[in-house]
Every structure is written in C-alpha cells, then in structure tokens.
Motif scaffolding. Structure first.
Motif, PDB file in Angstrom:
ATOM      1  N   GLY A  67     -48.435  15.105   0.840  1.00 39.78           N
ATOM      2  CA  GLY A  67     -48.379  14.248   2.018  1.00 39.78           C
ATOM      3  C   GLY A  67     -48.864  12.836   1.772  1.00 39.78           C
ATOM      4  N   GLU A  68     -49.234  12.530   0.540  1.00 38.14           N
ATOM      5  CA  GLU A  68     -49.709  11.188   0.218  1.00 38.14           C
ATOM      6  C   GLU A  68     -48.615  10.145   0.446  1.00 38.14           C
ATOM      7  OE1 GLU A  68     -51.911   8.872  -3.490  1.00 38.14           O
ATOM      8  OE2 GLU A  68     -51.314  10.952  -3.724  1.00 38.14           O
ATOM      9  N   PHE A  69     -47.360  10.525   0.218  1.00 39.76           N
ATOM     10  CA  PHE A  69     -46.233   9.602   0.413  1.00 39.76           C
ATOM     11  C   PHE A  69     -45.762   9.639   1.871  1.00 39.76           C
ATOM     12  CE2 PHE A  69     -41.894   7.948   0.148  1.00 39.76           C
ATOM     13  CZ  PHE A  69     -42.061   6.889  -0.705  1.00 39.76           C
ATOM     14  N   SER A  70     -46.699   9.681   2.793  1.00 44.04           N
ATOM     15  CA  SER A  70     -46.311   9.738   4.204  1.00 44.04           C
ATOM     16  C   SER A  70     -46.948   8.631   5.034  1.00 44.04           C
ATOM     17  CB  SER A  70     -46.685  11.099   4.800  1.00 44.04           C
ATOM     18  OG  SER A  70     -48.090  11.270   4.803  1.00 44.04           O
ATOM     19  N   THR A  71     -47.778   7.794   4.398  1.00 42.58           N
ATOM     20  CA  THR A  71     -48.389   6.668   5.097  1.00 42.58           C
ATOM     21  C   THR A  71     -48.249   5.413   4.237  1.00 42.58           C
ATOM     22  OG1 THR A  71     -50.598   6.939   4.138  1.00 42.58           O
ATOM     23  CG2 THR A  71     -50.129   8.164   6.176  1.00 42.58           C
ATOM     24  N   TYR A  72     -48.360   4.277   4.865  1.00 43.47           N
ATOM     25  CA  TYR A  72     -48.288   2.996   4.147  1.00 43.47           C
ATOM     26  C   TYR A  72     -49.375   2.928   3.080  1.00 43.47           C
ATOM     27  CZ  TYR A  72     -48.152  -2.056   3.404  1.00 43.47           C
ATOM     28  OH  TYR A  72     -48.053  -3.304   2.828  1.00 43.47           O
ATOM     29  N   ASN A  73     -50.617   3.245   3.470  1.00 41.64           N
ATOM     30  CA  ASN A  73     -51.717   3.202   2.500  1.00 41.64           C
ATOM     31  C   ASN A  73     -51.519   4.204   1.376  1.00 41.64           C
ATOM     32  OD1 ASN A  73     -53.194   1.101   3.544  1.00 41.64           O
ATOM     33  ND2 ASN A  73     -54.636   2.392   4.647  1.00 41.64           N
ATOM     34  N   GLY A  74     -51.021   5.377   1.705  1.00 46.79           N
ATOM     35  CA  GLY A  74     -50.775   6.390   0.690  1.00 46.79           C
ATOM     36  C   GLY A  74     -49.749   5.917  -0.335  1.00 46.79           C
ATOM     37  N   ILE A  75     -48.709   5.289   0.135  1.00 44.36           N
ATOM     38  CA  ILE A  75     -47.674   4.772  -0.764  1.00 44.36           C
ATOM     39  C   ILE A  75     -48.239   3.670  -1.648  1.00 44.36           C
ATOM     40  CG2 ILE A  75     -45.450   3.576  -0.866  1.00 44.36           C
ATOM     41  CD1 ILE A  75     -44.736   5.109   1.759  1.00 44.36           C
ATOM     42  N   CYS A  76     -49.032   2.776  -1.066  1.00 45.19           N
ATOM     43  CA  CYS A  76     -49.667   1.716  -1.871  1.00 45.19           C
ATOM     44  C   CYS A  76     -50.532   2.313  -2.975  1.00 45.19           C
ATOM     45  CB  CYS A  76     -50.520   0.809  -0.981  1.00 45.19           C
ATOM     46  SG  CYS A  76     -49.584  -0.317   0.042  1.00 45.19           S
ATOM     47  N   GLN A  77     -51.277   3.367  -2.644  1.00 54.12           N
ATOM     48  CA  GLN A  77     -52.152   4.006  -3.625  1.00 54.12           C
ATOM     49  C   GLN A  77     -51.343   4.669  -4.735  1.00 54.12           C
ATOM     50  OE1 GLN A  77     -55.603   3.663  -3.489  1.00 54.12           O
ATOM     51  NE2 GLN A  77     -55.232   4.267  -5.603  1.00 54.12           N
ATOM     52  N   ILE A  78     -50.260   5.322  -4.386  1.00 55.08           N
ATOM     53  CA  ILE A  78     -49.389   5.945  -5.389  1.00 55.08           C
ATOM     54  C   ILE A  78     -48.853   4.872  -6.337  1.00 55.08           C
ATOM     55  CG2 ILE A  78     -47.151   7.083  -5.765  1.00 55.08           C
ATOM     56  CD1 ILE A  78     -47.625   8.483  -3.004  1.00 55.08           C
TER      57      ILE A  78
END
Length: 85
Positions: A67-78
């Motif tokens: 679920g990390e690729f489900s928020t703006y911040n998560g995508i930035c972190q990836i």
C-alpha cells in the motif's frame, strides 16, 4: 526530495490535469483511490508506469502490495529509495 516532488507534480498535471502544488499538503497522506482524492484505479496504473518511466526506476512489487504506492508521500519515498540504489 524537492526535485522528486516537482517531477511528480509534473506527472499529475500532465497526465491528470491536477495541480498538486497548492493542494499537496492537503493530500500528501490521503489514499489516491480514496474518497477524498477520488482517483480511479486505472489512473493509479497510469501513474505507476509514468513514475517508472520518468524516474527510470522499477517500482518493487512489495511497495504496491503493502500500500506504499497509494499516497503522494508514499510514492515520493519509493522514488527516493529506488533512485539511491
């Protein structure tokens, strides 16, 4: 991270017509598929491929499943993690 955010913002604008700049803080940790943001599932798939292409990275399957690729911040972190490899 500012460099990543600028390029990610450009993807949102180009692909979906969404200006993330002024709204970014409001939506940083909201689920992109959630009611508040309202992105259709197919758009998340487009975003996935746009991010891989724009940043020349391979997004790990685990990042999507967790679920990390489900928020703006998560995508930035990836993106940040993958660019450091």
């Amino acid at each position: 991270m500012e460099y990543i955010e600028k390029r990610l913002d450009d993807i949102f604008k180009r692909r979906f017509g969404i200006e993330m700049g002024p709204n970014k803080d409001k939506f940083r940790d909201k689920k992109l598929l959630g009611q508040e943001f309202g992105m259709p599932a197919k758009d998340l798939l487009y975003l996935f491929f746009d991010v891989e292409k724009e940043f020349s990275i391979k997004i790990p399957q685990e990042a999507v499943v967790s679920g990390e690729f489900s928020t703006y911040n998560g995508i930035c972190q990836i993106i940040d993690n993958e660019m450091k490899r």
